[in-house]
Motif scaffolding. Structure first.
Motif, PDB file in Angstrom:
ATOM      1  N   ARG A   1     -47.628   5.596  -2.456  1.00 61.63           N
ATOM      2  CA  ARG A   1     -47.247   4.286  -1.914  1.00 61.63           C
ATOM      3  C   ARG A   1     -46.172   4.523  -0.856  1.00 61.63           C
ATOM      4  NH1 ARG A   1     -49.587   0.260  -5.000  1.00 61.63           N
ATOM      5  NH2 ARG A   1     -49.917   0.715  -7.203  1.00 61.63           N
ATOM      6  N   TYR A   2     -46.476   4.111   0.374  1.00 57.13           N
ATOM      7  CA  TYR A   2     -45.580   4.313   1.514  1.00 57.13           C
ATOM      8  C   TYR A   2     -44.996   2.958   1.900  1.00 57.13           C
ATOM      9  CZ  TYR A   2     -44.035   5.813   6.153  1.00 57.13           C
ATOM     10  OH  TYR A   2     -43.284   6.100   7.266  1.00 57.13           O
ATOM     11  N   PHE A   3     -43.679   2.822   1.783  1.00 50.89           N
ATOM     12  CA  PHE A   3     -42.989   1.554   2.019  1.00 50.89           C
ATOM     13  C   PHE A   3     -42.271   1.602   3.360  1.00 50.89           C
ATOM     14  CE2 PHE A   3     -43.459   2.189  -2.455  1.00 50.89           C
ATOM     15  CZ  PHE A   3     -43.776   0.943  -2.960  1.00 50.89           C
ATOM     16  N   THR A   4     -42.477   0.576   4.177  1.00 48.47           N
ATOM     17  CA  THR A   4     -41.824   0.507   5.478  1.00 48.47           C
ATOM     18  C   THR A   4     -41.800  -0.940   5.950  1.00 48.47           C
ATOM     19  OG1 THR A   4     -41.714   1.536   7.665  1.00 48.47           O
ATOM     20  CG2 THR A   4     -43.905   0.883   6.884  1.00 48.47           C
ATOM     21  N   ALA A   5     -41.193  -1.170   7.098  1.00 48.86           N
ATOM     22  CA  ALA A   5     -41.217  -2.472   7.770  1.00 48.86           C
ATOM     23  C   ALA A   5     -41.604  -2.210   9.220  1.00 48.86           C
ATOM     24  CB  ALA A   5     -39.852  -3.149   7.689  1.00 48.86           C
ATOM     25  N   LEU A   6     -42.288  -3.168   9.822  1.00 48.63           N
ATOM     26  CA  LEU A   6     -42.724  -2.997  11.207  1.00 48.63           C
ATOM     27  C   LEU A   6     -41.545  -3.187  12.151  1.00 48.63           C
ATOM     28  CD1 LEU A   6     -46.114  -4.909  11.080  1.00 48.63           C
ATOM     29  CD2 LEU A   6     -45.718  -2.441  10.954  1.00 48.63           C
ATOM     30  N   ILE A   7     -41.371  -2.228  13.044  1.00 45.62           N
ATOM     31  CA  ILE A   7     -40.270  -2.281  14.001  1.00 45.62           C
ATOM     32  C   ILE A   7     -40.679  -3.083  15.228  1.00 45.62           C
ATOM     33  CG2 ILE A   7     -39.318  -0.093  13.206  1.00 45.62           C
ATOM     34  CD1 ILE A   7     -40.568   1.239  15.676  1.00 45.62           C
ATOM     35  N   ASP A   8     -39.704  -3.480  16.026  1.00 41.36           N
ATOM     36  CA  ASP A   8     -39.943  -4.110  17.324  1.00 41.36           C
ATOM     37  C   ASP A   8     -39.528  -3.124  18.399  1.00 41.36           C
ATOM     38  OD1 ASP A   8     -40.801  -6.551  16.292  1.00 41.36           O
ATOM     39  OD2 ASP A   8     -38.758  -7.333  16.171  1.00 41.36           O
ATOM     40  N   GLY A   9     -40.029  -3.330  19.596  1.00 42.97           N
ATOM     41  CA  GLY A   9     -39.575  -2.519  20.710  1.00 42.97           C
ATOM     42  C   GLY A   9     -40.607  -1.522  21.187  1.00 42.97           C
ATOM     43  N   PRO A  10     -40.174  -0.639  22.080  1.00 41.14           N
ATOM     44  CA  PRO A  10     -41.109   0.272  22.749  1.00 41.14           C
ATOM     45  C   PRO A  10     -41.729   1.327  21.831  1.00 41.14           C
ATOM     46  CG  PRO A  10     -38.851   0.801  23.363  1.00 41.14           C
ATOM     47  CD  PRO A  10     -38.800  -0.478  22.572  1.00 41.14           C
ATOM     48  N   ARG A  11     -41.155   1.569  20.671  1.00 49.77           N
ATOM     49  CA  ARG A  11     -41.707   2.585  19.762  1.00 49.77           C
ATOM     50  C   ARG A  11     -42.683   2.008  18.739  1.00 49.77           C
ATOM     51  NH1 ARG A  11     -36.793   6.749  19.233  1.00 49.77           N
ATOM     52  NH2 ARG A  11     -36.899   7.392  21.396  1.00 49.77           N
TER      53      ARG A  11
ATOM     54  N   PRO B   1     -45.781   0.921  19.128  1.00 50.68           N
ATOM     55  CA  PRO B   1     -47.121   1.524  19.165  1.00 50.68           C
ATOM     56  C   PRO B   1     -47.198   2.865  18.433  1.00 50.68           C
ATOM     57  CG  PRO B   1     -46.556   0.652  21.323  1.00 50.68           C
ATOM     58  CD  PRO B   1     -45.308   0.570  20.481  1.00 50.68           C
ATOM     59  N   ASN B   2     -46.120   3.651  18.482  1.00 51.75           N
ATOM     60  CA  ASN B   2     -46.105   4.924  17.749  1.00 51.75           C
ATOM     61  C   ASN B   2     -46.186   4.675  16.245  1.00 51.75           C
ATOM     62  OD1 ASN B   2     -45.746   6.174  20.214  1.00 51.75           O
ATOM     63  ND2 ASN B   2     -43.544   6.401  19.968  1.00 51.75           N
ATOM     64  N   GLN B   3     -45.420   3.701  15.767  1.00 54.53           N
ATOM     65  CA  GLN B   3     -45.458   3.379  14.344  1.00 54.53           C
ATOM     66  C   GLN B   3     -46.838   2.855  13.953  1.00 54.53           C
ATOM     67  OE1 GLN B   3     -43.347  -0.070  12.882  1.00 54.53           O
ATOM     68  NE2 GLN B   3     -42.757   1.019  11.006  1.00 54.53           N
ATOM     69  N   ASP B   4     -47.416   2.000  14.798  1.00 51.71           N
ATOM     70  CA  ASP B   4     -48.756   1.469  14.515  1.00 51.71           C
ATOM     71  C   ASP B   4     -49.780   2.599  14.394  1.00 51.71           C
ATOM     72  OD1 ASP B   4     -47.858  -1.149  14.476  1.00 51.71           O
ATOM     73  OD2 ASP B   4     -48.436  -1.544  16.562  1.00 51.71           O
ATOM     74  N   ARG B   5     -49.713   3.571  15.304  1.00 55.88           N
ATOM     75  CA  ARG B   5     -50.646   4.706  15.239  1.00 55.88           C
ATOM     76  C   ARG B   5     -50.455   5.497  13.945  1.00 55.88           C
ATOM     77  NH1 ARG B   5     -49.844   4.744  20.761  1.00 55.88           N
ATOM     78  NH2 ARG B   5     -48.099   6.187  20.676  1.00 55.88           N
ATOM     79  N   PHE B   6     -49.197   5.728  13.575  1.00 47.41           N
ATOM     80  CA  PHE B   6     -48.927   6.482  12.346  1.00 47.41           C
ATOM     81  C   PHE B   6     -49.441   5.723  11.123  1.00 47.41           C
ATOM     82  CE2 PHE B   6     -46.015   7.734   8.839  1.00 47.41           C
ATOM     83  CZ  PHE B   6     -46.455   9.042   8.708  1.00 47.41           C
ATOM     84  N   LEU B   7     -49.203   4.417  11.067  1.00 50.41           N
ATOM     85  CA  LEU B   7     -49.671   3.632   9.921  1.00 50.41           C
ATOM     86  C   LEU B   7     -51.195   3.569   9.870  1.00 50.41           C
ATOM     87  CD1 LEU B   7     -47.050   0.732   9.872  1.00 50.41           C
ATOM     88  CD2 LEU B   7     -47.117   2.803   8.464  1.00 50.41           C
ATOM     89  N   ARG B   8     -51.847   3.497  11.036  1.00 47.53           N
ATOM     90  CA  ARG B   8     -53.319   3.539  11.056  1.00 47.53           C
ATOM     91  C   ARG B   8     -53.820   4.887  10.546  1.00 47.53           C
ATOM     92  NH1 ARG B   8     -52.847   0.860  15.905  1.00 47.53           N
ATOM     93  NH2 ARG B   8     -53.274   2.738  17.105  1.00 47.53           N
TER      94      ARG B   8
END
Length: 161
Positions: A82-92, A94-101
């Protein structure tokens, strides 16, 4: 059998930078861990703790959590991560979205999202040159710790491991 969360403390070996995670294991009442059959294990990862403790400032941003914990606990039956996180705002973002996908493609990884809360904090820096009010709006991650605790209790209650 009694199911107990065990904080593992700091984990080294990931580029020499520690991060924290919890394992939930099934053990007999005597306190000795079962050697056979394999221990059923659920891993709980605080995503921000992992990022800021192990990968920020390094060229290593991608981690296959399923492979990593399978190699780390080769004698356990890895039930779920189980990986717990919150979605960030800003220029990074898309990087977080790719990692979560990418994480969502791993069959044993589940992503649980928290949120951010905005709050105002006062600047206490004595030499601050900012005119006027010395308050700043900052974001604070919320619900990750609570989500981890709730999932640990629920997984134990549901006898998932």
């Amino acid at each position: 059998m009694v199911t107990t969360p065990r904080p593992t403390g700091r984990l080294g070996g990931l580029h020499g930078r520690p991060f924290h995670f919890f394992l939930l294991k099934t053990r007999p009442l005597s306190g000795a861990y079962v050697s056979s059959p394999r221990l059923r294990t659920i891993v709980y990862v605080d995503g921000f703790n992992l990022y800021y403790g192990a990968v920020k400032g390094t060229p290593y941003k991608w981690l296959n959590l399923q492979r990593y914990f399978t190699l780390l606990r080769p004698h356990d039956d890895l039930i779920l991560i189980r990986y717990f996180t919150a979605l960030i705002d800003g220029p990074r973002r898309p990087n977080q979205d790719r990692f979560l996908r990418a994480l969502s493609t791993l069959p044993k990884v589940e992503v649980i999202l928290g949120r951010f809360k905005h709050k105002q904090v006062e600047c206490h820096y004595a030499d601050c040159q900012m005119p006027g009010r010395r308050f700043f709006r900052v974001r604070e991650e919320k619900r990750t710790d609570v989500n981890i605790a709730v999932y640990i209790v629920d997984d134990a209650h549901q006898d998932r491991c």
